[in-house]
Design a protein around this motif. Structure first.
Motif, mmCIF file in Angstrom:
data_model
loop_
_atom_site.group_PDB
_atom_site.id
_atom_site.type_symbol
_atom_site.label_atom_id
_atom_site.label_comp_id
_atom_site.label_asym_id
_atom_site.label_seq_id
_atom_site.Cartn_x
_atom_site.Cartn_y
_atom_site.Cartn_z
ATOM 1 N N ALA A 92 -1.622 30.208 77.897
ATOM 2 C CA ALA A 92 -2.523 29.056 77.883
ATOM 3 C C ALA A 92 -3.799 29.343 77.100
ATOM 4 C CB ALA A 92 -2.866 28.641 79.307
ATOM 5 N N GLY A 93 -3.993 30.598 76.707
ATOM 6 C CA GLY A 93 -5.166 30.961 75.919
ATOM 7 C C GLY A 93 -6.305 31.550 76.721
ATOM 8 N N ALA A 94 -6.137 31.648 78.046
ATOM 9 C CA ALA A 94 -7.186 32.189 78.911
ATOM 10 C C ALA A 94 -7.014 33.692 79.103
ATOM 11 C CB ALA A 94 -7.174 31.469 80.253
ATOM 12 N N ALA A 95 -7.938 34.296 79.822
ATOM 13 C CA ALA A 95 -7.878 35.717 80.150
ATOM 14 C C ALA A 95 -7.636 35.889 81.638
ATOM 15 C CB ALA A 95 -9.173 36.410 79.750
ATOM 16 N N VAL A 96 -7.125 37.057 82.019
ATOM 17 C CA VAL A 96 -6.797 37.359 83.411
ATOM 18 C C VAL A 96 -7.780 38.379 83.974
ATOM 19 C CG1 VAL A 96 -5.081 38.398 84.948
ATOM 20 C CG2 VAL A 96 -4.341 36.872 83.110
ATOM 21 N N ALA A 97 -8.308 38.077 85.164
ATOM 22 C CA ALA A 97 -9.117 39.045 85.903
ATOM 23 C C ALA A 97 -8.312 39.467 87.133
ATOM 24 C CB ALA A 97 -10.449 38.443 86.322
ATOM 25 N N PRO A 98 -7.691 40.647 87.122
ATOM 26 C CA PRO A 98 -6.904 41.088 88.275
ATOM 27 C C PRO A 98 -7.799 41.479 89.444
ATOM 28 C CG PRO A 98 -6.786 42.694 86.490
ATOM 29 C CD PRO A 98 -7.679 41.613 86.026
ATOM 30 N N VAL A 99 -7.408 41.091 90.666
ATOM 31 C CA VAL A 99 -8.218 41.337 91.859
ATOM 32 C C VAL A 99 -7.354 42.011 92.921
ATOM 33 C CG1 VAL A 99 -9.628 40.293 93.675
ATOM 34 C CG2 VAL A 99 -9.669 39.324 91.360
ATOM 35 N N ASN A 100 -7.885 43.033 93.537
ATOM 36 C CA ASN A 100 -7.216 43.750 94.617
ATOM 37 C C ASN A 100 -7.209 42.881 95.879
ATOM 38 O OD1 ASN A 100 -6.447 45.475 96.677
ATOM 39 N ND2 ASN A 100 -7.746 47.175 96.013
ATOM 40 N N PRO A 101 -6.039 42.548 96.436
ATOM 41 C CA PRO A 101 -5.999 41.659 97.588
ATOM 42 C C PRO A 101 -6.530 42.249 98.887
ATOM 43 C CG PRO A 101 -3.791 42.428 97.043
ATOM 44 C CD PRO A 101 -4.697 42.888 95.946
ATOM 45 N N VAL A 102 -6.809 43.542 98.939
ATOM 46 C CA VAL A 102 -7.344 44.116 100.176
ATOM 47 C C VAL A 102 -8.864 44.021 100.239
ATOM 48 C CG1 VAL A 102 -5.412 45.730 100.273
ATOM 49 C CG2 VAL A 102 -7.596 46.506 99.377
ATOM 50 N N LEU A 103 -9.499 43.547 99.183
ATOM 51 C CA LEU A 103 -10.949 43.380 99.221
ATOM 52 C C LEU A 103 -11.356 42.337 100.253
ATOM 53 C CD1 LEU A 103 -11.812 43.334 95.392
ATOM 54 C CD2 LEU A 103 -11.918 45.275 96.967
ATOM 55 N N THR A 104 -12.576 42.436 100.732
ATOM 56 C CA THR A 104 -13.085 41.449 101.677
ATOM 57 C C THR A 104 -13.388 40.149 100.939
ATOM 58 O OG1 THR A 104 -15.400 42.033 101.332
ATOM 59 C CG2 THR A 104 -14.171 43.316 102.985
ATOM 60 N N PRO A 105 -13.499 39.021 101.661
ATOM 61 C CA PRO A 105 -13.853 37.760 100.984
ATOM 62 C C PRO A 105 -15.145 37.869 100.178
ATOM 63 C CG PRO A 105 -13.082 37.308 103.198
ATOM 64 C CD PRO A 105 -13.177 38.803 103.082
ATOM 65 N N GLY A 106 -16.128 38.591 100.716
ATOM 66 C CA GLY A 106 -17.381 38.765 99.989
ATOM 67 C C GLY A 106 -17.197 39.540 98.699
ATOM 68 N N GLU A 107 -16.380 40.599 98.755
ATOM 69 C CA GLU A 107 -16.110 41.388 97.552
ATOM 70 C C GLU A 107 -15.336 40.584 96.520
ATOM 71 O OE1 GLU A 107 -15.850 45.942 99.296
ATOM 72 O OE2 GLU A 107 -14.178 44.562 99.665
ATOM 73 N N VAL A 108 -14.353 39.811 97.003
ATOM 74 C CA VAL A 108 -13.584 38.958 96.093
ATOM 75 C C VAL A 108 -14.508 37.942 95.426
ATOM 76 C CG1 VAL A 108 -11.746 37.227 95.916
ATOM 77 C CG2 VAL A 108 -11.430 39.242 97.364
ATOM 78 N N GLY A 109 -15.361 37.308 96.229
ATOM 79 C CA GLY A 109 -16.294 36.334 95.684
ATOM 80 C C GLY A 109 -17.212 36.932 94.641
ATOM 81 N N GLY A 110 -17.650 38.174 94.884
ATOM 82 C CA GLY A 110 -18.520 38.841 93.920
ATOM 83 C C GLY A 110 -17.831 39.069 92.584
ATOM 84 N N LEU A 111 -16.546 39.478 92.631
ATOM 85 C CA LEU A 111 -15.808 39.694 91.392
ATOM 86 C C LEU A 111 -15.531 38.372 90.676
ATOM 87 C CD1 LEU A 111 -13.211 42.497 92.223
ATOM 88 C CD2 LEU A 111 -15.429 42.683 91.119
ATOM 89 N N LEU A 112 -15.206 37.326 91.439
ATOM 90 C CA LEU A 112 -14.965 36.013 90.827
ATOM 91 C C LEU A 112 -16.214 35.533 90.088
ATOM 92 C CD1 LEU A 112 -13.029 34.172 93.686
ATOM 93 C CD2 LEU A 112 -12.067 35.247 91.647
ATOM 94 N N THR A 113 -17.358 35.725 90.713
ATOM 95 C CA THR A 113 -18.616 35.313 90.090
ATOM 96 C C THR A 113 -18.919 36.148 88.853
ATOM 97 O OG1 THR A 113 -19.489 34.564 92.220
ATOM 98 C CG2 THR A 113 -21.085 35.003 90.466
ATOM 99 N N ALA A 114 -18.748 37.463 88.980
ATOM 100 C CA ALA A 114 -19.031 38.350 87.847
ATOM 101 C C ALA A 114 -18.124 38.054 86.659
ATOM 102 C CB ALA A 114 -18.868 39.808 88.274
ATOM 103 N N ALA A 115 -16.854 37.732 86.953
ATOM 104 C CA ALA A 115 -15.893 37.457 85.888
ATOM 105 C C ALA A 115 -16.032 36.056 85.305
ATOM 106 C CB ALA A 115 -14.477 37.652 86.417
#
Length: 516
Positions: free
Chosen positions: A90-113
């Motif tokens: 589709a032309g986008a990029a992928v940010a892989p995320v570890n599913p064992v992270l906490t919701p806060g950690e996941v949110g931080g990576l989503l924001t950073a990416a």
């Protein structure tokens, strides 16, 4: 001096990652591309290409396109490959995320990416929805069903026309993994399509994967090792990639035997476990031809015990997220001649130097220095962090932060992490060396060594030890002292239930330092 690969340079294909990896999918037809080792779900090559195209069309209909980042958070399963390559198509990029992270950690990576969409496994859907909502994402897509998310099946069922992404593989971001953060805050690593295509082409020269291979994929796809060296290398060669959600010795051994696995990929904790796991000899592992280990240094003794039991040589490679990841490998034909512990030679089109830490001065031949590498697989830089990029890449050279040496046969050996060296009275002590010595004790199951404050030495080695039987701290320190130089002696031992490690087996020394 500059070190070169013994093999000729390669020509890097001018294709996107998906074009390169799945370009031969039609030729492989209905041969299994991905098999779920738990559920048995199987996707053939022709079907994989079809689902990727449909997924890309469905994502494009949701507004996903060039310049977007889509996060993918899941354990290893066949749909992971579909999702990743649909996003890239589709032309986008992928940010892989570890599913064992906490919701806060996941949110931080989503924001950073700066992610706009999150694709998740059903098991992590609750966490994904919470993190995505907090980060303000447009869509959450789940492999399965969840009331707060769109089903990936519905995305595949979209009747939208296929997207026409027009991207430059040399410049366009493909994958945005975050460094492990073992020595500091995780940083987004900008890997282009060309970086990843180059590394696949480089690796393929020494490891000739074909459609007769079955590859065990238990190391996570959200880590660059699993993503490049296992998943995409396997699909590029037409192999069957057997996905496994987690490593458990008995079920893993069963999978190797049942599916006639020809290539196994390890992280050090797996090798340690298989060296001691009961019942190895009861399985028929005769199909296993090659076993590779990476992500962290591996104890030679454990390697030899494990390979004797598996009936297959285990050899190490070397790389880092910032290099897509591979820079060194033991070529298949060199397995028998390369000793355990060496990471082999440079991959094609890769250069290296060894320099005195903190300088641009090459060390004398045969001496240890910081490893610098250069090649088309080296990242475009860190996300939104020009200072860190400038500190890590000087000129064309990527500073690995690892200490290495080259022996008289031209083989590379990783000595330790530069930032993890312990300085006792001015002497440098490598934790990995002490860990190898400690693992030689029959009552030590696992170990990690860090530097702690010391009144006389400034800093001194402390060992965190997982016991396998009766063990006294004072006796263990005496045992080590008899085997190392006086300045390398372990000055403190703490017995623990486990050693904190990343999903790929890197010791999380910062966690141990927080314990003291």
């Amino acid at each position: 001096m500059n070190y070169h690969s013994p093999l000729p340079d390669i020509s890097v294909p001018g294709a996107t990652l998906t074009e390169y990896v799945l370009g031969e999918a039609e030729r492989f037809g209905d041969a299994p591309a991905l098999v779920d080792g738990v559920t048995g779900e199987t996707i053939g090559y022709r079907e994989l290409a079809r689902q990727v195209a449909e997924g890309a069309a469905g994502l494009a209909a949701l507004g996903v396109g060039e310049g977007d980042v889509v996060a993918v958070m899941s354990h290893n399963q066949p749909r992971y490959a579909v999702a990743v390559h649909a996003v890239l198509t589709a032309g986008a990029a992928v940010a892989p995320v570890n599913p064992v992270l906490t919701p806060g950690e996941v949110g931080g990576l989503l924001t950073a990416a700066k992610a706009s969409v999150l694709i998740t496994s059903a098991e992590a859907a609750e966490k994904a929805v919470a993190a995505a909502t907090a980060a303000g994402l447009r869509h959450v897509i789940v492999f399965g069903r969840h009331p707060g998310a769109r089903s990936f099946d519905d995305v595949l069922a979209s009747q939208a026309p296929p997207p026409r992404a027009d991207i430059d593989p040399a410049a366009a971001l493909a994958i945005l993994p975050f460094s492990s953060g073992t020595t500091g805050k995780p940083k987004g690593v900008r890997l282009t399509h060309r970086n990843l295509v180059a590394n696949l082409a480089q690796t393929r020269v020494g490891w000739r994967i074909t459609n007769s291979d079955v590859m065990a994929a238990v190391l996570p796809f959200f880590h660059i090792y699993g993503f490049t060296i296992i998943l995409n290398s396997g699909l590029l060669g037409g192999a069957t990639v057997l996905t496994l959600p987690r490593f458990e010795p008995q079920s893993y051994l069963d999978a190797l035997a049942q599916h006639r696995v020809t290539r196994a990929y390890f992280a050090p904790p797996m090798v340690l476990a298989l060296a001691e796991a009961p019942g190895v000899e009861r399985r028929d592992l005769s199909a296993l031809r090659y076993a590779f280990c990476g992500a962290a240094p591996l104890d030679t003794g454990a390697t030899e015990r494990a390979q004797d039991r598996l009936g297959c040589r285990i050899r190490q490679g070397y790389g880092m997220t910032e290099a897509s990841p591979g820079t060194h490998q033991v070529f298949e034909e060199e397995f028998a001649r390369t000793p355990p512990g060496s990471v082999g030679v440079l991959s094609p089109s890769t250069l290296a130097r060894l320099v005195r830490p903190g300088t641009d001065e090459d060390v004398a031949e045969g001496h240890t220095g910081e490893l610098l590498v250069s090649g088309p697989q080296v990242m475009a830089g860190y996300l939104d962090d020009p200072e860190a990029t400038a500190a890590t890449i000087t000129g064309k050279w990527l500073h690995t932060g690892d200490l290495a040496r080259v022996d008289e046969d031209g083989l590379f050996w990783i000595v330790d992490r530069l930032k993890e060296l312990i300085k006792y009275k001015g002497y440098q002590v490598a934790p990995a060396e002490l860990e190898s010595v400690l693992l030689g004790h029959p009552s030590v199951a696992d170990v990690a060594v860090i530097g702690v404050a010391h009144a006389e030495g400034g800093e001194a080695p402390k060992a965190f030890v997982v016991r396998d039987g009766e063990l006294d701290a004072a006796e263990l320190m005496e045992w080590v002292a008899a085997r190392v130089a006086p300045y390398k002696k372990v000055r403190e031992v703490e017995f623990v239930a486990d050693i904190p490690k990343s999903p790929t087996g890197k010791i999380l020394r910062r966690v141990l330092k927080e314990r003291g």
